[in-house]
Motif scaffolding. Structure first.
Motif, mmCIF file in Angstrom:
data_model
loop_
_atom_site.group_PDB
_atom_site.id
_atom_site.type_symbol
_atom_site.label_atom_id
_atom_site.label_comp_id
_atom_site.label_asym_id
_atom_site.label_seq_id
_atom_site.Cartn_x
_atom_site.Cartn_y
_atom_site.Cartn_z
ATOM 1 N N THR A 237 0.855 -1.182 0.000
ATOM 2 C CA THR A 237 0.000 0.000 0.000
ATOM 3 C C THR A 237 0.895 1.236 0.000
ATOM 4 O OG1 THR A 237 -0.117 0.106 2.416
ATOM 5 C CG2 THR A 237 -1.793 -1.217 1.292
ATOM 6 N N GLN A 238 0.271 2.384 -0.185
ATOM 7 C CA GLN A 238 1.030 3.626 -0.310
ATOM 8 C C GLN A 238 1.805 3.961 0.966
ATOM 9 O OE1 GLN A 238 0.946 4.646 -3.326
ATOM 10 N NE2 GLN A 238 2.091 6.572 -3.250
ATOM 11 N N HIS A 249 8.761 -2.956 -6.406
ATOM 12 C CA HIS A 249 7.361 -3.363 -6.480
ATOM 13 C C HIS A 249 6.468 -2.133 -6.594
ATOM 14 C CE1 HIS A 249 7.631 -7.686 -6.095
ATOM 15 N NE2 HIS A 249 8.472 -7.553 -5.078
ATOM 16 N N THR A 250 5.156 -2.377 -6.700
ATOM 17 C CA THR A 250 4.167 -1.336 -6.924
ATOM 18 C C THR A 250 3.172 -1.311 -5.779
ATOM 19 O OG1 THR A 250 4.354 -1.777 -9.299
ATOM 20 C CG2 THR A 250 2.503 -0.442 -8.616
ATOM 21 N N THR A 251 2.637 -0.142 -5.492
ATOM 22 C CA THR A 251 1.543 -0.030 -4.527
ATOM 23 C C THR A 251 0.203 -0.147 -5.253
ATOM 24 O OG1 THR A 251 1.296 2.369 -4.715
ATOM 25 C CG2 THR A 251 2.960 1.544 -3.164
ATOM 26 N N ALA A 252 -0.845 -0.391 -4.472
ATOM 27 C CA ALA A 252 -2.182 -0.480 -5.066
ATOM 28 C C ALA A 252 -2.573 0.836 -5.737
ATOM 29 C CB ALA A 252 -3.197 -0.859 -3.999
ATOM 30 N N ARG A 253 -2.211 1.943 -5.110
ATOM 31 C CA ARG A 253 -2.512 3.251 -5.691
ATOM 32 C C ARG A 253 -1.811 3.424 -7.034
ATOM 33 N NH1 ARG A 253 -4.271 8.252 -3.841
ATOM 34 N NH2 ARG A 253 -3.504 10.039 -5.045
ATOM 35 N N GLN A 254 -0.552 3.029 -7.113
ATOM 36 C CA GLN A 254 0.195 3.165 -8.359
ATOM 37 C C GLN A 254 -0.375 2.267 -9.454
ATOM 38 O OE1 GLN A 254 4.090 2.266 -6.744
ATOM 39 N NE2 GLN A 254 4.725 4.414 -6.855
ATOM 40 N N ALA A 255 -0.801 1.055 -9.086
ATOM 41 C CA ALA A 255 -1.436 0.166 -10.071
ATOM 42 C C ALA A 255 -2.691 0.810 -10.639
ATOM 43 C CB ALA A 255 -1.765 -1.174 -9.427
ATOM 44 N N ALA A 256 -3.464 1.466 -9.771
ATOM 45 C CA ALA A 256 -4.678 2.151 -10.217
ATOM 46 C C ALA A 256 -4.336 3.327 -11.132
ATOM 47 C CB ALA A 256 -5.478 2.625 -9.011
ATOM 48 N N LYS A 287 -9.366 2.088 -5.409
ATOM 49 C CA LYS A 287 -10.633 2.670 -5.847
ATOM 50 C C LYS A 287 -10.687 4.181 -5.661
ATOM 51 C CE LYS A 287 -14.030 -0.993 -6.101
ATOM 52 N NZ LYS A 287 -15.421 -1.382 -5.774
ATOM 53 N N GLU A 288 -9.780 4.729 -4.896
ATOM 54 C CA GLU A 288 -9.695 6.185 -4.806
ATOM 55 C C GLU A 288 -9.251 6.795 -6.139
ATOM 56 O OE1 GLU A 288 -7.070 7.074 -1.618
ATOM 57 O OE2 GLU A 288 -8.410 6.314 -0.046
ATOM 58 N N ILE A 289 -8.608 5.978 -6.956
ATOM 59 C CA ILE A 289 -8.095 6.424 -8.259
ATOM 60 C C ILE A 289 -8.893 5.835 -9.410
ATOM 61 C CG2 ILE A 289 -6.074 6.475 -9.776
ATOM 62 C CD1 ILE A 289 -5.672 8.087 -7.241
ATOM 63 N N PHE A 290 -9.222 4.534 -9.305
ATOM 64 C CA PHE A 290 -9.821 3.806 -10.432
ATOM 65 C C PHE A 290 -10.907 2.885 -9.880
ATOM 66 C CE2 PHE A 290 -9.920 0.419 -13.681
ATOM 67 C CZ PHE A 290 -9.996 1.183 -14.836
#
Length: 304
Positions: A237-238, A249-256, A287-290
């Motif tokens: 996560t962020q 690696h990537t955060t969920a926010r970045q994936a969105a 979901k805050e982004i996408f």
């Protein structure tokens, strides 16, 4: 519409937990099975999916970290015990031979079938598989070792025949292929019947993009633009962004953010770190982004 499904066998990251198996997926296109990555426990999950082992002829390994390939030797051995005779093709970085060859030499000397390694590069997109209905291309990623994702692209179908119009104009059978290929029909009297009157448009070809271990990488956006389904790793996560950068690696926010920029139709998050006890934190952040996103889970299958 023809079958095009993604089955999640495992969606955890490097440390197996009681909640998640390491990474593995099956893409089922018209009952041809293609495996992406093969972490520990993959063959058990494969059995639970009730998909047929005999329909799997190609395995694609994104990179040579254990959580993506430690399940291969067991799966290969099991295929031998089941009496498999069809060739099994493993598409991976050339270093796969350093890992797999000694194991096969020691444990699998008398396999009744051939295991073929088909190496690919990971620095630029490369077409690595093609048949009449599908193309698979690598997606270069940025990780600690050579790594790539995979873009599954359905080939465009020919137009569908409008049987009523074919009968009405009494078009002979030998003209059917020309009509499907988009040609007009000329009657014996010289009248031109437009192809649009004789056919229905085929369904648009579908695309699935799989992006495994990678640091946030905007360079992939152009290649995955508009795909029907994007699987993107969301290990952290962020709040753990420094750790994500450190481990590539990537955060969920970045994936969105990637999904939004690429205008994909749906995002599937996976490769979750064992440090989090509740996966919903990934979904809430993304979901805050996408909005059009979903969490991967073992046993899940999605129609592309």
């Amino acid at each position: 519409m023809e079958k095009f499904d993604v089955h999640i066998l495992g969606c955890g990251s490097a440390l197996p937990t009681t909640r998640h198996f390491p990474t593995s997926q099956i893409v089922n296109l018209r009952d041809k099975l293609f495996m992406i990555d093969c972490g520990e426990g993959t063959q058990v999950q494969f059995r639970r999916s009730k998909l047929k082992f005999s329909r799997l002829n190609h395995i694609f390994i994104s990179h040579l970290h254990g959580d993506h390939c430690f399940g291969l030797p067991g799966l290969i051995s099991t295929f031998g015990m089941l009496g498999r005779t069809a060739e099994l093709c493993i598409h991976a970085h050339q270093d796969m031979s350093k890992y797999l060859d000694p194991i096969l030499d020691y444990f699998c000397q008398h396999l009744p079938y051939k295991v073929t390694l088909i190496p690919f590069e990971t620095k630029k997109p490369e077409l690595i598989y093609e048949d009449r209905s599908l193309m698979i291309t690598t997606i270069p990623l940025k990780h600690r070792i050579p790594c790539c994702g995979f873009l599954f692209e359905e080939k465009a179908e020919r137009n569908h025949i409008n049987r009523e119009m074919i009968d009405f104009y009494q078009i002979p059978i030998y003209q059917m292929n020309r009509i499907k290929n988009g040609e007009n029909f000329i009657t014996p009297d010289g009248d031109i019947i437009p192809n649009s009157r004789l056919t229905f448009p085929a369904n648009p070809p579908r695309k699935y993009a799989y992006c495994s271990d990678t640091i946030y990488n905007q360079k992939i956006i152009e290649q995955i633009q508009g795909v029907d389904l994007l699987f993107h790793e969301a290990t952290f996560t962020q709040s753990d962004l420094p750790r994500a950068k450190e481990t590539y690696h990537t955060t969920a926010r970045q994936a969105a953010q990637i999904a939004l920029a690429a205008n994909v139709k749906k995002l599937l998050l996976g490769h979750f770190s064992a440090r989090y006890e509740d996966d919903l934190i990934f979904l809430q952040e993304a979901k805050e982004i996408f909005l059009k996103c979903q969490l991967a889970s073992e046993g899940l299958y999605i129609n592309v």
